[in-house]
Motif scaffolding. Structure first.
Motif, mmCIF file in Angstrom:
data_model
loop_
_atom_site.group_PDB
_atom_site.id
_atom_site.type_symbol
_atom_site.label_atom_id
_atom_site.label_comp_id
_atom_site.label_asym_id
_atom_site.label_seq_id
_atom_site.Cartn_x
_atom_site.Cartn_y
_atom_site.Cartn_z
ATOM 1 N N SER A 1 -54.998 -110.503 29.966
ATOM 2 C CA SER A 1 -55.415 -109.302 30.698
ATOM 3 C C SER A 1 -54.193 -108.483 31.070
ATOM 4 N N GLU A 2 -54.452 -107.253 31.522
ATOM 5 C CA GLU A 2 -53.383 -106.387 32.007
ATOM 6 C C GLU A 2 -53.707 -105.990 33.437
ATOM 7 N N ILE A 3 -52.682 -105.555 34.156
ATOM 8 C CA ILE A 3 -52.901 -105.206 35.566
ATOM 9 C C ILE A 3 -53.888 -104.047 35.685
ATOM 10 N N VAL A 4 -53.730 -103.063 34.835
ATOM 11 C CA VAL A 4 -54.712 -101.973 34.761
ATOM 12 C C VAL A 4 -55.187 -101.922 33.319
ATOM 13 N N GLU A 5 -56.474 -102.071 33.121
ATOM 14 C CA GLU A 5 -56.983 -102.159 31.753
ATOM 15 C C GLU A 5 -58.389 -101.575 31.669
ATOM 16 N N SER A 6 -58.784 -101.235 30.463
ATOM 17 C CA SER A 6 -60.189 -100.939 30.227
ATOM 18 C C SER A 6 -60.911 -102.275 30.274
ATOM 19 N N ASP A 7 -61.998 -102.325 31.037
ATOM 20 C CA ASP A 7 -62.733 -103.585 31.137
ATOM 21 C C ASP A 7 -63.145 -104.031 29.730
ATOM 22 N N PRO A 8 -62.655 -105.185 29.277
ATOM 23 C CA PRO A 8 -62.956 -105.604 27.903
ATOM 24 C C PRO A 8 -64.432 -105.874 27.660
ATOM 25 N N LEU A 9 -65.201 -106.037 28.729
ATOM 26 C CA LEU A 9 -66.622 -106.349 28.573
ATOM 27 C C LEU A 9 -67.529 -105.184 28.934
ATOM 28 N N ARG A 10 -66.974 -104.111 29.518
ATOM 29 C CA ARG A 10 -67.805 -103.001 29.995
ATOM 30 C C ARG A 10 -67.140 -101.682 29.592
ATOM 31 N N PRO A 11 -67.446 -101.222 28.406
ATOM 32 C CA PRO A 11 -66.788 -100.022 27.886
ATOM 33 C C PRO A 11 -66.912 -98.844 28.856
ATOM 34 N N GLY A 12 -65.818 -98.137 29.023
ATOM 35 C CA GLY A 12 -65.834 -96.944 29.869
ATOM 36 C C GLY A 12 -65.495 -97.217 31.319
ATOM 37 N N ILE A 13 -65.331 -98.489 31.675
ATOM 38 C CA ILE A 13 -65.017 -98.834 33.062
ATOM 39 C C ILE A 13 -63.605 -99.421 33.120
ATOM 40 N N MET A 14 -62.816 -98.948 34.087
ATOM 41 C CA MET A 14 -61.463 -99.478 34.261
ATOM 42 C C MET A 14 -61.490 -100.684 35.189
ATOM 43 N N LYS A 15 -60.537 -101.570 34.967
ATOM 44 C CA LYS A 15 -60.447 -102.773 35.786
ATOM 45 C C LYS A 15 -59.008 -102.915 36.298
ATOM 46 N N TYR A 16 -58.880 -103.138 37.577
ATOM 47 C CA TYR A 16 -57.565 -103.317 38.203
ATOM 48 C C TYR A 16 -57.446 -104.772 38.658
ATOM 49 N N ASN A 17 -56.356 -105.411 38.256
ATOM 50 C CA ASN A 17 -56.126 -106.826 38.582
ATOM 51 C C ASN A 17 -54.814 -106.944 39.362
ATOM 52 N N PRO A 18 -54.827 -106.601 40.653
ATOM 53 C CA PRO A 18 -53.558 -106.494 41.395
ATOM 54 C C PRO A 18 -52.829 -107.814 41.607
ATOM 55 N N LEU A 19 -53.519 -108.948 41.446
ATOM 56 C CA LEU A 19 -52.840 -110.244 41.616
ATOM 57 C C LEU A 19 -52.552 -110.910 40.273
ATOM 58 N N LEU A 20 -52.638 -110.159 39.202
ATOM 59 C CA LEU A 20 -52.494 -110.784 37.882
ATOM 60 C C LEU A 20 -51.184 -111.567 37.759
ATOM 61 N N ASN A 21 -50.109 -111.048 38.336
ATOM 62 C CA ASN A 21 -48.796 -111.700 38.204
ATOM 63 C C ASN A 21 -48.482 -112.664 39.334
ATOM 64 N N TRP A 22 -49.450 -112.928 40.178
ATOM 65 C CA TRP A 22 -49.242 -113.932 41.233
ATOM 66 C C TRP A 22 -49.616 -115.300 40.672
ATOM 67 N N ASN A 23 -48.999 -116.355 41.224
ATOM 68 C CA ASN A 23 -49.486 -117.698 40.921
ATOM 69 C C ASN A 23 -50.105 -118.293 42.189
ATOM 70 N N SER A 24 -50.594 -119.508 42.070
ATOM 71 C CA SER A 24 -51.310 -120.072 43.227
ATOM 72 C C SER A 24 -50.372 -120.287 44.416
ATOM 73 N N ASP A 25 -49.081 -120.536 44.139
ATOM 74 C CA ASP A 25 -48.131 -120.702 45.252
ATOM 75 C C ASP A 25 -47.946 -119.391 46.018
ATOM 76 N N HIS A 26 -47.907 -118.284 45.279
ATOM 77 C CA HIS A 26 -47.794 -116.982 45.964
ATOM 78 C C HIS A 26 -49.002 -116.766 46.877
ATOM 79 N N VAL A 27 -50.173 -117.104 46.353
ATOM 80 C CA VAL A 27 -51.412 -116.909 47.131
ATOM 81 C C VAL A 27 -51.386 -117.781 48.383
ATOM 82 N N LYS A 28 -50.957 -119.032 48.202
ATOM 83 C CA LYS A 28 -50.890 -119.939 49.363
ATOM 84 C C LYS A 28 -49.850 -119.455 50.375
ATOM 85 N N GLU A 29 -48.709 -118.986 49.859
ATOM 86 C CA GLU A 29 -47.651 -118.514 50.765
ATOM 87 C C GLU A 29 -48.141 -117.324 51.584
#
Ligand code: SF4
Length: 236
Positions: free
Chosen positions: A143-171
């Motif tokens: 996936s990409e941080i900002v992408e066209s939703d691969p399953l829903r044409p015409g809709i954008m998808k934002y994944n702001p935690l894409l580059n986080w790992n579980s340790d970042h989330v826990k921290e």
């Protein structure tokens, strides 16, 4: 390191809101990742609408954290339910626990209880925000941080935690004292519907407690096609 991640994720959320206004929504399951996003949104002051899917098979602990987070941030998430007719027809035809009988029955249940309600919500939206991380599954890794939703044409998808790992989330969760779903303290690392989620052992992968009786890709169809085949790189 965490500060850089926070700054990057806030920028993404602000960009999503500036670009789409009220036509971008946030899908939350009140996971640790999604609660981080709720917290980041409160910092950014974006006012992006939260919504969540109530499949009818959720654990009580998820309803509890839903209420806690809603109160903490003063949000009123829109709770989206599956079509009563569709659930009744499915259960009448295949039984209340159809997801145990075969992968195709599990997919039908996920489609009825999750995917169609999600698609209904997104039908008049231009974009949505998700809490996926790239290290969770093979598809999410592509996936990409900002992408066209691969399953829903015409809709954008934002994944702001894409580059986080579980340790970042826990921290982040510890640093800012975010409440969490009580199931995490009982060995759960990824929480979905009650009959399809269980605790995992320390050496098991994060999503191995989802549909543990299947060998599949551990996706319900929200973020990846359920029969997704990972693209193999040449060295693999
Ligand atoms: S996770 Fe299980 S109960 Fe929930 S929608 Fe999918 S198959 Fe049905």
């Amino acid at each position: 390191m965490l500060d850089e991640k926070i700054e990057e994720s806030v920028d993404i959320l602000v960009r999503a809101y500036k670009t789409h206004g009220d036509s971008v929504v946030f899908l939350t399951s009140f996971s640790m990742e999604d609660n981080v996003i709720s917290d980041l949104m409160s910092r950014a002051g974006t006012g992006i609408k939260h919504f969540t899917l109530d499949t009818g098979r959720m654990p009580q602990e998820t309803y509890d954290i839903m209420e806690i987070i809603s109160n903490r941030y003063g949000i009123m998430p829109e709770i989206v339910f599956p079509s009563t007719d569709e659930v009744e027809n499915m259960v009448r035809a295949h039984g209340i626990n159809l997801f145990r009988s075969s992968t195709s029955m599990r997919e039908l249940c996920c489609e009825t209880r999750k995917i169609r309600p999600l698609n209904r919500i997104l039908s008049d939206k231009r974009a949505w925000i998700s809490g996926i991380r790239s290290d969770q599954t093979g598809f999410r890794g592509q996936s990409e941080i900002v992408e066209s939703d691969p399953l829903r044409p015409g809709i954008m998808k934002y994944n702001p935690l894409l580059n986080w790992n579980s340790d970042h989330v826990k921290e982040y969760t510890g640093k800012f004292m975010l409440p969490i779903n009580a199931l995490y303290s009982r060995g759960y690392r990824s929480i979905g519907c009650a009959p399809c989620t269980r605790a995992v052992l320390p050496h098991e992968s994060e999503r191995s407690g989802r549909w543990w009786w299947e060998d599949g890709i551990k996706e319900c169809g929200i973020h990846a096609p359920v029969r997704f085949k990972p693209v193999m790189r040449e060295e693999e």
